[in-house]
Write a protein that holds these residues in place. Structure first.
Motif, short mmCIF file in Angstrom:
data_model
loop_
_atom_site.label_atom_id
_atom_site.label_comp_id
_atom_site.label_asym_id
_atom_site.label_seq_id
_atom_site.Cartn_x
_atom_site.Cartn_y
_atom_site.Cartn_z
N VAL A 65 25.12 -37.70 7.77
CA VAL A 65 24.73 -37.76 9.18
C VAL A 65 23.28 -38.20 9.30
O VAL A 65 22.95 -39.07 10.12
N ARG A 66 22.41 -37.62 8.50
CA ARG A 66 20.99 -38.00 8.56
C ARG A 66 20.78 -39.46 8.15
O ARG A 66 20.00 -40.18 8.77
N THR A 67 21.47 -39.89 7.12
CA THR A 67 21.33 -41.27 6.65
C THR A 67 21.81 -42.26 7.70
O THR A 67 21.11 -43.24 8.00
N LYS A 68 22.97 -42.00 8.26
CA LYS A 68 23.51 -42.92 9.28
C LYS A 68 22.66 -42.90 10.56
O LYS A 68 22.46 -43.94 11.19
N ALA A 69 22.16 -41.73 10.93
CA ALA A 69 21.33 -41.64 12.14
C ALA A 69 20.02 -42.40 11.95
O ALA A 69 19.53 -43.06 12.87
N ALA A 70 19.44 -42.32 10.76
CA ALA A 70 18.20 -43.04 10.49
C ALA A 70 18.40 -44.55 10.53
O ALA A 70 17.45 -45.29 10.81
N ASP A 75 15.33 -49.15 19.07
CA ASP A 75 15.27 -49.71 20.41
C ASP A 75 16.66 -49.96 20.98
O ASP A 75 16.85 -50.84 21.80
N GLY A 76 17.61 -49.18 20.52
CA GLY A 76 19.00 -49.36 20.93
C GLY A 76 19.30 -48.84 22.32
O GLY A 76 18.41 -48.39 23.05
N HIS A 77 20.55 -48.89 22.66
CA HIS A 77 21.01 -48.42 23.96
C HIS A 77 20.95 -46.90 24.02
O HIS A 77 20.71 -46.23 23.02
N ALA A 78 21.23 -46.38 25.18
CA ALA A 78 21.20 -44.93 25.38
C ALA A 78 22.20 -44.22 24.47
O ALA A 78 21.94 -43.10 24.02
N SER A 79 23.33 -44.86 24.17
CA SER A 79 24.31 -44.22 23.30
C SER A 79 23.76 -44.01 21.90
O SER A 79 24.04 -43.01 21.24
N ALA A 80 22.95 -44.95 21.41
CA ALA A 80 22.34 -44.81 20.08
C ALA A 80 21.30 -43.70 20.09
O ALA A 80 21.21 -42.91 19.14
N VAL A 81 20.52 -43.63 21.14
CA VAL A 81 19.51 -42.56 21.26
C VAL A 81 20.20 -41.21 21.34
O VAL A 81 19.80 -40.25 20.66
N ALA A 121 31.88 -29.87 13.52
CA ALA A 121 30.73 -30.31 14.31
C ALA A 121 30.03 -31.50 13.64
O ALA A 121 29.62 -32.45 14.32
N LEU A 122 29.92 -31.45 12.34
CA LEU A 122 29.29 -32.56 11.62
C LEU A 122 30.14 -33.83 11.70
O LEU A 122 29.60 -34.93 11.82
N HIS A 123 31.46 -33.68 11.65
CA HIS A 123 32.33 -34.85 11.82
C HIS A 123 32.15 -35.45 13.21
O HIS A 123 32.13 -36.69 13.35
N CYS A 124 32.04 -34.62 14.22
CA CYS A 124 31.82 -35.14 15.58
C CYS A 124 30.51 -35.92 15.67
O CYS A 124 30.46 -37.00 16.27
N ALA A 125 29.46 -35.37 15.07
CA ALA A 125 28.16 -36.06 15.08
C ALA A 125 28.25 -37.39 14.33
O ALA A 125 27.73 -38.41 14.80
N LEU A 126 28.91 -37.38 13.19
CA LEU A 126 29.06 -38.61 12.40
C LEU A 126 29.87 -39.65 13.17
O LEU A 126 29.51 -40.83 13.21
N ASP A 127 30.94 -39.24 13.81
CA ASP A 127 31.76 -40.16 14.59
C ASP A 127 30.96 -40.77 15.74
O ASP A 127 31.09 -41.96 16.04
N ARG A 128 30.14 -39.95 16.35
CA ARG A 128 29.34 -40.45 17.46
C ARG A 128 28.31 -41.48 16.97
O ARG A 128 28.05 -42.48 17.63
N ILE A 129 27.74 -41.22 15.81
CA ILE A 129 26.79 -42.18 15.23
C ILE A 129 27.49 -43.49 14.91
O ILE A 129 27.00 -44.56 15.24
#
Length: 140
Positions: A65-70, A75-81, A121-129
């Motif tokens: 999750v941390r690696t993909k989020a980084a 400067d992406g869209h609101a969904s990336a933020v 919860a971590l899967h949800c965060a990863l999917d969102r990323i």
């Protein structure tokens, strides 16, 4: 993508070397969340081993999750933020929960279910990323 086995790794030394094996761990988490105290449960040692399995997998997920989020564009869209912010919050909470000492044996069912909820919860965060990753534009 190749898949590997997840092991108990409290020191977090293997998190950069083992790929995620999502499907079996999702199924394991779902099974653990269906366990009820008043029903026939697996042996105590199996519950404890399941909690260790989910703990090791959760540590791998936090790293992923941390690696993909980084890697998300700053400067992406609101969904990336939003995805990056959710990932940071989820990873921080996961670190806090994973750093807590294991519960005594009589609470192993609660510990295993807590780890299963954390994995979800971590899967949800990863999917969102992954959903926020911009699509590459094909070249000429």
């Amino acid at each position: 993508m190749t898949y590997g086995s997840i092991v108990h790794d409290p020191a977090g030394r293997l998190d950069t070397h083992l790929p995620l094996d999502r499907e079996p761990n999702e199924r394991l988490a779902a099974v653990v969340l269906d366990w009820r105290q008043d029903e026939h449960l697996p042996p105590q040692a199996d519950i404890e081993q399941t909690a260790l399995q989910l703990t090791g997998y959760a540590r791998l997920l936090v790293h992923e999750v941390r690696t993909k989020a980084a890697a998300l564009p700053r400067d992406g869209h609101a969904s990336a933020v939003a995805a990056r912010t959710l990932a940071q919050i989820t990873a921080t909470e996961a670190d806090r929960r994973l750093s807590a000492p294991p519960l005594p044996t009589r609470h192993s069912l609660r510990a295993a279910q807590s780890r299963a909820r954390l994995v979800s919860a971590l899967h949800c965060a990863l999917d969102r990323i992954l959903a926020a990753v911009p699509a590459s534009v094909p070249g000429p």
